[in-house]
Scaffold this motif. Structure first.
Motif, mmCIF file in Angstrom:
data_model
loop_
_atom_site.group_PDB
_atom_site.id
_atom_site.type_symbol
_atom_site.label_atom_id
_atom_site.label_comp_id
_atom_site.label_asym_id
_atom_site.label_seq_id
_atom_site.Cartn_x
_atom_site.Cartn_y
_atom_site.Cartn_z
ATOM 1 N N GLU A 34 0.763 -1.659 -0.131
ATOM 2 C CA GLU A 34 0.075 0.074 -0.363
ATOM 3 C C GLU A 34 0.443 0.996 -0.394
ATOM 4 N N THR A 35 2.345 1.512 0.803
ATOM 5 C CA THR A 35 3.143 2.353 0.266
ATOM 6 C C THR A 35 3.782 2.129 -0.731
ATOM 7 N N VAL A 36 4.562 1.595 -0.952
ATOM 8 C CA VAL A 36 5.530 1.845 -1.912
ATOM 9 C C VAL A 36 5.663 -0.239 -2.548
ATOM 10 N N GLY A 57 21.768 -1.908 -5.274
ATOM 11 C CA GLY A 57 23.618 -1.350 -4.651
ATOM 12 C C GLY A 57 23.280 -1.247 -3.504
ATOM 13 N N ARG A 58 22.499 -1.427 -2.324
ATOM 14 C CA ARG A 58 22.284 -0.784 -1.254
ATOM 15 C C ARG A 58 23.587 -1.034 -0.114
ATOM 16 N N PRO A 59 23.767 0.098 0.569
ATOM 17 C CA PRO A 59 24.965 -0.671 1.779
ATOM 18 C C PRO A 59 24.710 -1.450 2.690
ATOM 19 N N ASP A 61 25.601 -1.820 5.924
ATOM 20 C CA ASP A 61 24.664 -1.039 7.056
ATOM 21 C C ASP A 61 23.365 -1.200 7.420
ATOM 22 N N ASN A 62 22.799 -1.328 6.338
ATOM 23 C CA ASN A 62 20.928 -0.444 6.113
ATOM 24 C C ASN A 62 20.382 -1.620 6.642
ATOM 25 N N PRO A 63 19.554 -1.932 7.657
ATOM 26 C CA PRO A 63 19.000 -3.661 7.531
ATOM 27 C C PRO A 63 17.765 -3.153 6.894
ATOM 28 N N VAL A 66 11.219 -6.253 7.497
ATOM 29 C CA VAL A 66 10.469 -7.978 7.595
ATOM 30 C C VAL A 66 9.123 -8.063 7.741
ATOM 31 N N HIS A 67 9.029 -8.449 6.485
ATOM 32 C CA HIS A 67 7.045 -8.400 5.807
ATOM 33 C C HIS A 67 6.340 -9.655 6.242
ATOM 34 N N ILE A 68 5.280 -9.675 6.787
ATOM 35 C CA ILE A 68 4.619 -10.567 7.676
ATOM 36 C C ILE A 68 3.223 -10.825 7.085
ATOM 37 N N VAL A 121 9.660 -5.292 11.371
ATOM 38 C CA VAL A 121 8.418 -5.695 11.315
ATOM 39 C C VAL A 121 7.312 -5.154 10.603
ATOM 40 N N ARG A 122 6.880 -5.478 9.678
ATOM 41 C CA ARG A 122 4.948 -5.153 9.209
ATOM 42 C C ARG A 122 4.547 -5.689 8.439
ATOM 43 N N MET A 123 3.250 -5.244 8.548
ATOM 44 C CA MET A 123 2.275 -6.112 8.091
ATOM 45 C C MET A 123 1.518 -4.838 7.208
ATOM 46 N N GLU A 181 6.321 6.049 2.488
ATOM 47 C CA GLU A 181 6.973 4.785 2.692
ATOM 48 C C GLU A 181 6.717 4.655 4.108
ATOM 49 N N SER A 182 6.570 3.533 4.996
ATOM 50 C CA SER A 182 5.475 3.337 6.468
ATOM 51 C C SER A 182 6.677 4.130 7.085
ATOM 52 N N THR A 183 5.869 4.179 8.542
ATOM 53 C CA THR A 183 6.746 4.906 9.392
ATOM 54 C C THR A 183 7.200 3.934 9.996
ATOM 55 N N LEU A 195 11.042 7.173 14.179
ATOM 56 C CA LEU A 195 12.181 6.935 13.131
ATOM 57 C C LEU A 195 12.568 7.690 11.954
ATOM 58 N N ARG A 196 11.402 7.093 11.384
ATOM 59 C CA ARG A 196 10.778 7.678 10.059
ATOM 60 C C ARG A 196 9.565 7.969 10.334
ATOM 61 N N PRO A 197 8.738 8.961 9.771
ATOM 62 C CA PRO A 197 7.965 9.508 9.495
ATOM 63 C C PRO A 197 7.596 9.022 8.331
ATOM 64 N N PRO A 228 19.635 3.070 10.565
ATOM 65 C CA PRO A 228 20.527 3.297 10.167
ATOM 66 C C PRO A 228 20.493 3.937 8.257
ATOM 67 N N GLY A 229 18.968 3.864 7.858
ATOM 68 C CA GLY A 229 18.788 3.888 6.611
ATOM 69 C C GLY A 229 18.644 5.805 6.396
ATOM 70 N N MET A 230 17.859 6.004 7.923
ATOM 71 C CA MET A 230 17.738 7.766 7.175
ATOM 72 C C MET A 230 19.250 8.180 7.442
HETATM 73 O O1 TXA Z 1 6.524 0.752 3.322
HETATM 74 C C1 TXA Z 1 7.766 0.526 3.422
HETATM 75 O O2 TXA Z 1 8.561 0.745 4.214
HETATM 76 C C2 TXA Z 1 9.047 0.424 2.336
HETATM 77 C C3 TXA Z 1 7.462 -1.024 2.135
HETATM 78 C C4 TXA Z 1 8.401 -2.184 1.247
HETATM 79 O O3 TXA Z 1 7.604 -1.968 3.298
HETATM 80 N N1 TXA Z 1 9.885 -0.187 2.510
HETATM 81 C C5 TXA Z 1 10.457 0.012 2.501
HETATM 82 O O4 TXA Z 1 11.618 -0.338 3.524
HETATM 83 O O5 TXA Z 1 10.990 1.463 2.938
HETATM 84 P P1 TXA Z 1 13.208 0.109 3.199
HETATM 85 O O6 TXA Z 1 14.781 -0.288 2.860
HETATM 86 O O7 TXA Z 1 13.607 1.327 2.145
HETATM 87 O O8 TXA Z 1 13.163 1.645 4.311
HETATM 88 C C6 TXA Z 1 13.430 0.389 5.534
HETATM 89 C C7 TXA Z 1 14.078 1.746 7.088
HETATM 90 C C8 TXA Z 1 15.657 2.390 7.151
HETATM 91 O O9 TXA Z 1 15.534 3.032 7.268
HETATM 92 C C9 TXA Z 1 16.320 1.071 7.334
HETATM 93 O O10 TXA Z 1 17.182 1.409 7.882
HETATM 94 C C10 TXA Z 1 14.858 1.253 8.892
HETATM 95 O O11 TXA Z 1 13.940 0.982 8.061
HETATM 96 N N2 TXA Z 1 15.120 -0.339 9.563
HETATM 97 C C11 TXA Z 1 14.926 -1.010 9.612
HETATM 98 N N3 TXA Z 1 15.481 -2.594 10.058
HETATM 99 C C12 TXA Z 1 16.306 -1.483 11.471
HETATM 100 C C13 TXA Z 1 16.200 -1.578 12.468
HETATM 101 N N4 TXA Z 1 16.125 -2.599 12.729
HETATM 102 N N5 TXA Z 1 16.237 -0.443 13.542
HETATM 103 C C14 TXA Z 1 16.337 0.937 13.164
HETATM 104 N N6 TXA Z 1 15.600 0.739 11.783
HETATM 105 C C15 TXA Z 1 15.662 -0.423 10.945
#
Ligand code: TXA
Ligand code: MG
Length: 344
Positions: A34-36, A57-59, A61-63, A66-68, A121-123, A181-183, A195-197, A228-230
């Motif tokens: 529903e997001t991206v 091509g993702r670093p 160290d960026n976790p 997990v989708h359920i 984790v997200r659903m 993306e998700s919060t 951590l991310r709006p 880490p991703g932020m």
């Molecule tokens: O809407 C979304 O969240 C989309 C769809 C596909 O579900 N997914 C998404 O994933 O945006 P990604 O990888 O682009 O962003 C995941 C964010 C990154 O900022 C990452 O650093 C953070 O979640 N993240 C993942 N595991 C983490 C953890 N254990 N602690 C803190 N931040 C974490």
């Protein structure tokens, strides 16, 4: 929603059963949420998860999130479920909210969590995503299905542009709804921290649990983000983008100044003012009084501006209420924190 029946070219548009077979075979497949669009892989397999990082091509160290597809899957992944997390899951799952938990050791590949002892984790609230996850019977690690550094994809076409030939397939579910993306929220400590709006607003979260904070790095660019991703510069268009905060006639004067220098100028506008501007490309993102429209069109607009061969882009500033906080977080990053303010 519809799953495209075509299974032709290199990338193909497999249907759910075929896509689930790829996942079980440790291949990576893009799918709508529903997001991206996400780029999914078997979260238990090092081999499968490594393919996500290579394709994007993702670093390392960026976790990954997990989708359920059912809350039963959560017990296998996490060490504990705090009460506040439970309340948020009940209120917003399936939906655009990612929760951080203490992870259960060995539950998923170490590459998914990038060496942290927590797991995200997200659903997702999308019939195709839920059907695919449940058909595979796996927890699915999935980042956004863009090339690292590009805007997240909101259509199968965006995914194909970025990842064609690098992944096993794309399940086409049409354009995504929310568009950002998700919060991401961490409830492992005493005070829950955003951590991310994203798709679920702070206001909505505070209607369920009383007090949450925004991670300090979201306001102060000198602070180190907890997620880490932020820390990565995201979504930056190839040409300079400036956030212009002021009246439309003042924004138009900025446009005129650049055009007089022979530059091609793009504008990201709200519906209220789009017809007012005279520029080389004007994109109407949606109404200021309906920010979900703006969120929905944001990434497609950024991609369109990238393809328009402009020299400079100005964007209007949107209110930071509701999903506006996510919109402004992404725009501020796309602009490399470059703001211009009208002198009062
Ligand atoms: O809407 C979304 O969240 C989309 C769809 C596909 O579900 N997914 C998404 O994933 O945006 P990604 O990888 O682009 O962003 C995941 C964010 C990154 O900022 C990452 O650093 C953070 O979640 N993240 C993942 N595991 C983490 C953890 N254990 N602690 C803190 N931040 C974490
Ligand atoms: Mg991403």
């Amino acid at each position: 929603w519809s799953v495209d029946k075509k299974i032709d070219n290199m990338t193909g548009y497999p249907q759910i059963d075929e896509a689930a077979a790829y996942l079980l075979n440790n291949e990576v497949v893009a799918f709508p949420t529903e997001t991206v669009y996400g780029l999914g892989a078997n979260a238990k397999s090092d081999e499968a998860v490594a393919k996500i990082y290579t394709a994007k091509g993702r670093p390392a160290d960026n976790p990954l999130i997990v989708h359920i597809s059912s809350t039963r899957q959560l017990q296998d992944l996490v060490a504990a479920i705090p009460e506040k997390s439970m309340k948020l899951m009940n209120a917003f799952w399936p939906g655009p909210l990612t929760l951080i938990f203490q992870k259960k050791q060995g539950a998923v590949s170490e590459i998914v969590t990038a060496g942290l002892d927590t797991i995200a984790v997200r659903m997702p609230d999308h019939p195709v995503a839920l059907a695919l996850i449940s058909a595979s019977s796996l927890p699915i690690a999935a980042p956004s299905a863009n090339q690292s550094g590009k805007p997240s994809p909101t259509t199968a076409d965006h995914v194909a542009k970025d990842l064609d030939g690098k992944i096993a397939g794309i399940v086409d579910g049409g354009p995504t709804g929310v568009g950002v993306e998700s919060t991401v929220i961490d409830c492992t400590g005493t005070t829950p921290i955003i951590l991310r709006p994203g798709g679920v607003s702070k206001e909505e979260i505070e209607s369920i649990i009383d007090h949450v904070e925004m991670d300090a790095s979201l306001k102060d660019k000198e602070e180190k983000p907890k997620s880490p991703g932020m820390k990565y510069k995201h979504y930056a268009p190839a040409v300079p983008l400036f956030l212009a905060e002021g009246e439309p006639n003042w924004v138009q004067s900025l446009i005129n100044e650049k055009r007089n220098q022979g530059l091609k100028v793009g504008v990201m506008s709200s519906s209220e003012t789009a017809s007012y501007y005279d520029a080389d490309k004007v994109l109407d993102l949606g109404s200021r009084s309906n920010l979900s429209e703006v969120a929905h069109s944001l990434y497609d607009s950024l991609r369109a501006l990238d393809e328009a061969e402009l020299d400079i882009i100005f964007s209007e500033v949107f209110p930071e209420t509701g999903v506006g906080a996510a919109i402004m977080n992404r725009l501020d990053k796309a602009a490399g924190h470059n703001w211009i303010q009208q002198k009062k």
